[in-house]
Design a protein around this motif. Structure first.
Motif, PDB file in Angstrom:
ATOM      1  N   GLU A 114      -1.129   4.017  -9.155  1.00  0.00           N
ATOM      2  CA  GLU A 114      -1.244   2.768  -9.079  1.00  0.00           C
ATOM      3  C   GLU A 114      -0.088   2.336  -8.522  1.00  0.00           C
ATOM      4  N   ASP A 115       1.315   2.124  -8.873  1.00  0.00           N
ATOM      5  CA  ASP A 115       2.146   1.810  -9.253  1.00  0.00           C
ATOM      6  C   ASP A 115       3.120   2.100  -7.874  1.00  0.00           C
ATOM      7  N   ALA A 116       2.352   3.533  -7.856  1.00  0.00           N
ATOM      8  CA  ALA A 116       3.625   3.829  -6.369  1.00  0.00           C
ATOM      9  C   ALA A 116       2.562   2.781  -5.405  1.00  0.00           C
ATOM     10  N   ILE A 117       1.417   2.579  -5.260  1.00  0.00           N
ATOM     11  CA  ILE A 117      -0.043   2.158  -4.335  1.00  0.00           C
ATOM     12  C   ILE A 117       1.796   1.003  -4.062  1.00  0.00           C
ATOM     13  N   LEU A 118       0.891  -0.274  -5.050  1.00  0.00           N
ATOM     14  CA  LEU A 118       1.833  -1.547  -5.605  1.00  0.00           C
ATOM     15  C   LEU A 118       3.172  -1.745  -4.836  1.00  0.00           C
ATOM     16  N   ASP A 119       4.415  -0.609  -5.491  1.00  0.00           N
ATOM     17  CA  ASP A 119       5.393  -0.558  -4.760  1.00  0.00           C
ATOM     18  C   ASP A 119       5.346  -0.853  -3.057  1.00  0.00           C
ATOM     19  N   ALA A 120       4.461   0.421  -2.338  1.00  0.00           N
ATOM     20  CA  ALA A 120       4.248   0.932  -1.193  1.00  0.00           C
ATOM     21  C   ALA A 120       4.275  -0.265  -0.217  1.00  0.00           C
ATOM     22  N   THR A 121       3.060  -1.253  -1.337  1.00  0.00           N
ATOM     23  CA  THR A 121       2.508  -2.617  -0.661  1.00  0.00           C
ATOM     24  C   THR A 121       3.807  -2.955  -0.809  1.00  0.00           C
ATOM     25  N   THR A 122       4.513  -3.950  -1.752  1.00  0.00           N
ATOM     26  CA  THR A 122       5.142  -4.391  -1.737  1.00  0.00           C
ATOM     27  C   THR A 122       6.680  -4.708  -0.591  1.00  0.00           C
ATOM     28  N   ARG A 123       6.975  -3.333  -0.432  1.00  0.00           N
ATOM     29  CA  ARG A 123       7.477  -3.191   0.677  1.00  0.00           C
ATOM     30  C   ARG A 123       7.460  -3.292   2.264  1.00  0.00           C
ATOM     31  N   ILE A 124       6.038  -2.827   2.253  1.00  0.00           N
ATOM     32  CA  ILE A 124       5.480  -3.192   3.526  1.00  0.00           C
ATOM     33  C   ILE A 124       5.153  -4.848   3.689  1.00  0.00           C
ATOM     34  N   LEU A 125       4.611  -5.194   2.515  1.00  0.00           N
ATOM     35  CA  LEU A 125       4.622  -6.663   2.558  1.00  0.00           C
ATOM     36  C   LEU A 125       5.523  -7.669   3.170  1.00  0.00           C
ATOM     37  N   ALA A 126       6.815  -7.090   2.719  1.00  0.00           N
ATOM     38  CA  ALA A 126       8.654  -7.562   2.559  1.00  0.00           C
ATOM     39  C   ALA A 126       8.506  -7.950   3.971  1.00  0.00           C
ATOM     40  N   SER A 127       8.376  -6.422   5.053  1.00  0.00           N
ATOM     41  CA  SER A 127       8.970  -6.050   5.971  1.00  0.00           C
ATOM     42  C   SER A 127       7.820  -6.837   7.027  1.00  0.00           C
ATOM     43  N   LYS A 128       6.729  -6.531   6.991  1.00  0.00           N
ATOM     44  CA  LYS A 128       5.666  -6.959   8.211  1.00  0.00           C
ATOM     45  C   LYS A 128       5.223  -7.948   7.776  1.00  0.00           C
ATOM     46  N   GLY A 129       4.719  -8.293   6.718  1.00  0.00           N
ATOM     47  CA  GLY A 129       4.193  -9.578   6.134  1.00  0.00           C
ATOM     48  C   GLY A 129       2.138  -9.686   6.052  1.00  0.00           C
ATOM     49  N   PHE A 130       1.825 -10.024   5.650  1.00  0.00           N
ATOM     50  CA  PHE A 130       0.315  -9.773   4.603  1.00  0.00           C
ATOM     51  C   PHE A 130      -1.079  -9.992   6.077  1.00  0.00           C
ATOM     52  N   ASP A 131      -0.708  -9.859   6.800  1.00  0.00           N
ATOM     53  CA  ASP A 131      -1.061 -10.020   8.500  1.00  0.00           C
ATOM     54  C   ASP A 131      -1.368  -8.643   9.472  1.00  0.00           C
ATOM     55  N   LEU A 132       0.095  -8.073   9.491  1.00  0.00           N
ATOM     56  CA  LEU A 132       0.444  -6.792   9.921  1.00  0.00           C
ATOM     57  C   LEU A 132       0.701  -6.037   9.381  1.00  0.00           C
ATOM     58  N   MET A 133       0.206  -6.145   7.787  1.00  0.00           N
ATOM     59  CA  MET A 133       0.308  -5.057   6.551  1.00  0.00           C
ATOM     60  C   MET A 133      -1.358  -4.626   7.007  1.00  0.00           C
ATOM     61  N   THR A 134      -1.231  -3.288   7.821  1.00  0.00           N
ATOM     62  CA  THR A 134      -2.570  -2.381   7.453  1.00  0.00           C
ATOM     63  C   THR A 134      -2.966  -1.495   6.294  1.00  0.00           C
ATOM     64  N   MET A 135      -4.067  -1.005   6.175  1.00  0.00           N
ATOM     65  CA  MET A 135      -4.627  -0.575   5.027  1.00  0.00           C
ATOM     66  C   MET A 135      -4.280   0.962   5.025  1.00  0.00           C
ATOM     67  N   ASP A 136      -4.056   1.131   6.670  1.00  0.00           N
ATOM     68  CA  ASP A 136      -3.556   2.771   7.036  1.00  0.00           C
ATOM     69  C   ASP A 136      -2.137   2.798   6.679  1.00  0.00           C
ATOM     70  N   ASP A 137      -1.417   1.642   7.098  1.00  0.00           N
ATOM     71  CA  ASP A 137      -0.438   2.021   6.090  1.00  0.00           C
ATOM     72  C   ASP A 137       0.460   2.521   5.134  1.00  0.00           C
ATOM     73  N   VAL A 138      -0.088   1.175   4.259  1.00  0.00           N
ATOM     74  CA  VAL A 138      -0.318   1.606   3.017  1.00  0.00           C
ATOM     75  C   VAL A 138      -0.457   2.847   2.591  1.00  0.00           C
ATOM     76  N   ALA A 139      -1.482   3.598   2.971  1.00  0.00           N
ATOM     77  CA  ALA A 139      -2.416   5.016   2.678  1.00  0.00           C
ATOM     78  C   ALA A 139      -1.039   5.790   3.168  1.00  0.00           C
ATOM     79  N   LEU A 140      -0.859   5.754   4.196  1.00  0.00           N
ATOM     80  CA  LEU A 140       0.110   6.685   4.645  1.00  0.00           C
ATOM     81  C   LEU A 140       1.156   6.173   4.181  1.00  0.00           C
TER      82      LEU A 140
END
Lengths: 211, 211
Positions: free
Chosen positions: B18-44
DNA sequence: GTCTATATGGGGATAGAC
DNA sequence: GTCTATCCCCATATAGAC
């Protein structure tokens, strides 16, 4: 003359509709941002259908680009209107005040600062880039003049001041003060100018701390 | 004990993922923002499949909410770590420096300030709201204490200072200085602190203007 | 719990009638 | 040039096998 007038009349209505489209686009960009803005939103707000919208602008990216170009042109126009007798610092202040008032009116998206995706998209729009370069040159030049005149801190690099200028025009604090504090636009602008030039700190900090 | 350990081991690996997921999510949110972040991005990025991701977080909104909550908890923890002997102004400065360093590390989306849509979404997340209220209370209290101690301008309303504090943590000038000027993180943070406390203006402006 | 495969819906862009 | 109706991709979310 009458033929020319007829042609220009046609062009004029065309231009009027385009302005209406760009007005709507700017408002929607300011409120929802590029990613969430849909072409249906724009078409609905203007009162035309989506295909008609595409007759005017080939794509969503082009549409947003034109709206941004118009904003940059307005900023350049503001700078051009300022009397040469104005000090560089006062010109920067005037431009900041203008931008903040436009923003408080719901009309300044200032997209590039927000999103890397949008910034990359706009970078591919050469007409937009040309405007940005032109404005950036003028602002940076004003910053340098103001520093030389002793109006701005010479200890800060030019770019720190210049970028923080751009940042103030899209400062989210403005939204919060309007939304939560119901502060009136003039007061908000005045505070933002104070914060940018003088900061939030008290210069007499050391002496006051002694008591 | 061994049974407890076995259970906690299972929980531990679960928590680690879960921490790994949240780490990835935070990074992606920081770079692309919520709207452009996809669940595929995070899973990948985490190296799992999308359905597995949904086993951990019921929805994209929940996922982003948890990432934001973790950021707020980290900020609250930073405040808690500060010695009581530190002046309120220095505490604010410390929190700003911490936030900017996190941000320069690509890990602070600070979503709410950016988008009205995201702000509205997070407002529906009660656990998130509780954290925000808690942090806001502490920051505002520090601002008031600092003003009373003569460390901040008493002429500025509390909220102007408080909101401009939040704004400095997500100031786009930081990105520009990093991206275009290749300025090193410590220098950027130092300049941002200076700009917030002291502004860009020169206090000796009037005297200098006379020459 | 993890995967492959899929349902569902929204939104950018267009075909074709008028 | 303007509309109605449609194409088609992509992203959220889930069904169902293992």
């Amino acid at each position: 003359m009458s033929i020319l007038k007829a042609l220009s009349f046609k062009d004029q209505t065309f231009k009027l509709r385009e302005d209406a489209i760009l007005d709507a686009t700017t408002r929607i960009l300011a409120s929802k941002g590029f990613d969430l803005m849909t072409m249906d939103d724009v078409a609905l707000e203007v009162g035309i259908s989506k295909p008609s919208l595409y007759k005017h602008f080939k794509s969503k990216e082009k549409l947003a680009g034109e709206a941004m170009i118009r904003l940059l042109d307005a900023a350049l126009e503001q700078l051009g209107l300022m009397p040469d007798t104005l000090s560089p610092r006062m010109k920067l202040q005037g431009l900041l005040e203008w931008a903040l008032h436009v923003r408080l009116n719901g009309c300044l998206p200032f997209l590039p600062a927000t999103s890397a995706h949008v910034r990359e998209m706009l970078t591919r729009n050469l007409r937009y880039v040309a405007r940005v370069v032109k404005l950036h040159h003028k602002v940076k030049s004003l910053v340098q003049q103001a520093k030389k005149a002793g109006e701005l801190k010479s200890s800060l690099p030019d770019d720190v001041i210049t970028y923080s200028f751009y940042a103030r025009t899209c400062d989210p604090a403005v939204d919060y003060l309007k939304l939560y504090d119901k502060m009136d636009p003039d007061t908000i602008v005045q505070h933002m100018v104070t914060v940018w030039f003088d900061g939030v700190g008290n210069e007499q900090k050391e002496t006051a701390a002694k008591t």
